[in-house]
Design a protein around this motif. Structure first.
Motif, short mmCIF file in Angstrom:
data_model
loop_
_atom_site.label_atom_id
_atom_site.label_comp_id
_atom_site.label_asym_id
_atom_site.label_seq_id
_atom_site.Cartn_x
_atom_site.Cartn_y
_atom_site.Cartn_z
N VAL A 66 0.85 -1.19 0.00
CA VAL A 66 0.00 0.00 0.00
C VAL A 66 0.88 1.24 0.00
O VAL A 66 1.75 1.39 0.86
CB VAL A 66 -0.94 0.02 1.22
CG1 VAL A 66 -1.79 1.28 1.22
CG2 VAL A 66 -1.83 -1.22 1.23
N LEU A 107 0.85 5.15 0.52
CA LEU A 107 0.02 6.16 1.17
C LEU A 107 0.29 7.54 0.57
O LEU A 107 1.40 7.80 0.08
CB LEU A 107 0.30 6.18 2.67
CG LEU A 107 -0.05 4.89 3.42
CD1 LEU A 107 0.43 4.98 4.87
CD2 LEU A 107 -1.54 4.63 3.39
N ALA A 135 -6.51 12.41 3.25
CA ALA A 135 -6.73 10.99 2.97
C ALA A 135 -5.72 10.08 3.67
O ALA A 135 -5.89 8.85 3.65
CB ALA A 135 -6.67 10.76 1.46
N ASP A 187 -7.28 8.10 6.70
CA ASP A 187 -8.35 7.22 6.22
C ASP A 187 -7.78 6.00 5.53
O ASP A 187 -8.25 4.87 5.78
CB ASP A 187 -9.26 7.99 5.25
CG ASP A 187 -10.02 9.11 5.94
OD1 ASP A 187 -10.18 9.02 7.19
OD2 ASP A 187 -10.43 10.06 5.26
N GLN A 188 -6.79 6.18 4.71
CA GLN A 188 -6.20 5.03 4.02
C GLN A 188 -5.45 4.12 4.98
O GLN A 188 -5.44 2.90 4.81
CB GLN A 188 -5.28 5.52 2.90
CG GLN A 188 -6.01 6.12 1.71
CD GLN A 188 -5.11 6.23 0.50
OE1 GLN A 188 -4.11 5.53 0.39
NE2 GLN A 188 -5.48 7.10 -0.43
N GLN A 227 -8.16 2.04 6.68
CA GLN A 227 -8.79 1.09 5.78
C GLN A 227 -7.87 -0.09 5.46
O GLN A 227 -8.29 -1.24 5.48
CB GLN A 227 -9.20 1.80 4.49
CG GLN A 227 -10.35 2.77 4.66
CD GLN A 227 -10.64 3.55 3.40
OE1 GLN A 227 -10.05 3.29 2.34
NE2 GLN A 227 -11.54 4.53 3.49
N MET A 228 -6.60 0.19 5.17
CA MET A 228 -5.71 -0.89 4.77
C MET A 228 -5.34 -1.82 5.92
O MET A 228 -4.97 -2.97 5.70
CB MET A 228 -4.43 -0.32 4.13
CG MET A 228 -3.54 0.52 5.01
SD MET A 228 -2.34 -0.35 6.08
CE MET A 228 -1.49 -1.36 4.93
#
Length: 337
Positions: free
Chosen positions: A153, A155, A162, A165-166, A169-170
């Motif tokens: 991932v 970022l 964001a 949030d990411q 989520q991840m």
């Protein structure tokens, strides 16, 4: 008969030595490292013409405290004193250091330094704390980014909305990673809150400071640069010439000369590193972002064409220091020409 005293200061105790005009020791004692205790101990000795001690962490508190108690105190450069004290005795002890400092006070072989006011030190503490917190924020964001990269991932920038949030989520579907990310994100949020609180203090200090408001009329000079520079200078009258600011902040070339050797190197980088960095950043902003007509900018760009952009930024930072000191000393605003 004239008498001179040397103070070897440590966190707990201060060794005191008083010598006469001929260098004979007439009084020695120890006292708690506080202005009141040292002044009381010196009261038992003959009245001294000069009382010297070296720069250090306790120098501001002791200097201003002793000055308020009418002690003729002088703070001297520790690096120069260290080299002198090495030649006076074979064994380095606190007692011998106090004796050596007393001899320096008697002979006048010392370099006196300006001790900034306590409000200036408070401003410097605010700026240093902000720098440390910003560094911690970057470290936490890099740690989060590195952990996310293991799972493929990428970022966004750390200060983008964001980012958090990411991260959430991840890591939500991975039990172990989720706990680690939540802890790092919480620590980052606490650091960001602390930085915001310091920024609010900086804005408040700048708003009530006429000197900072004048300095901010220079393109590229913001609140942090103006506040840091005003705190570093403290008393503009202590510099005989504005051009001395370049050497004071380490923005002049280092020179070594001996016989036929005459070497001029890069800038000396002595003095307040944070102020030097902020001036360099202000110079960069003026050269790359300011779109108006400015002879100062044209002068620096001419240096960049002859040499490099880095040297142009350094030269402009040095010129900004000179201009800002003159503004503080004469109470004027920046006049673009």
């Amino acid at each position: 008969m004239e008498y001179f005293a040397g103070l070897d200061v440590s966190m707990e105790e201060t060794h005191i030595c008083v010598v006469d005009r001929d260098g004979a020791i007439v009084f020695e004692t120890q006292a708690i490292s506080s202005a009141a205790a040292i002044a009381e101990a010196l009261g038992a000795a003959p009245t001294c013409r000069r009382v010297v001690f070296e720069t250090g962490r306790m120098a501001p508190m002791l200097f201003h405290g002793l000055a308020e108690l009418k002690v003729p105190v002088i703070c001297i450069e520790s690096r120069q004193a260290y080299q002198a004290l090495k030649t006076l005795t074979t064994h380095k002890t606190d007692r011998n250091d106090a004796r050596g400092l007393a001899q320096l006070a008697r002979t006048g072989f010392y370099k006196a330094v300006h001790v900034k006011s306590l409000p200036a030190h408070a401003v410097r503490a605010l700026i240093v704390a902000r720098k440390k917190l910003v560094g911690q924020r970057v470290t936490l964001e890099n740690q989060i980014r590195g952990l996310a990269m293991v799972f493929g991932v990428r970022l966004p920038r750390g200060l983008s909305p964001a980012f958090v949030d990411q991260v959430v989520q991840m890591s939500a579907s991975i039990p172990g990673l989720s706990g680690a990310m939540r802890g790092l994100v919480a620590a980052r949020a606490a650091v960001l809150e602390a930085v915001s609180a310091i920024d609010a203090d900086v804005k408040r200090l700048v708003r009530v400071s006429d000197a900072c408001q004048r300095l901010m009329t220079i393109p590229g000079v913001g609140q942090l640069t103006a506040l840091a520079f005003a705190a570093a200078v403290d008393d503009p009258s202590r510099f005989r010439r504005s051009r001395d600011l370049g050497a004071y902040l380490g923005l002049v070339p280092r020179r070594y000369q001996s016989g036929e050797i005459d070497y001029v190197g890069s800038i000396s980088k002595v003095g307040d590193k944070r102020v030097r960095t902020l001036l360099y950043e202000a110079a960069n902003v003026m050269l790359t972002r300011y779109k108006g007509e400015l002879k100062l900018k044209d002068w620096a760009l001419a240096i960049a064409r002859r040499s490099t952009m880095r040297k142009a930024r350094i030269a402009l930072a040095r010129r900004l220091a000179i201009i800002m000191h003159a503004m503080l000393r004469h109470g004027t605003e920046f006049r673009p020409a």
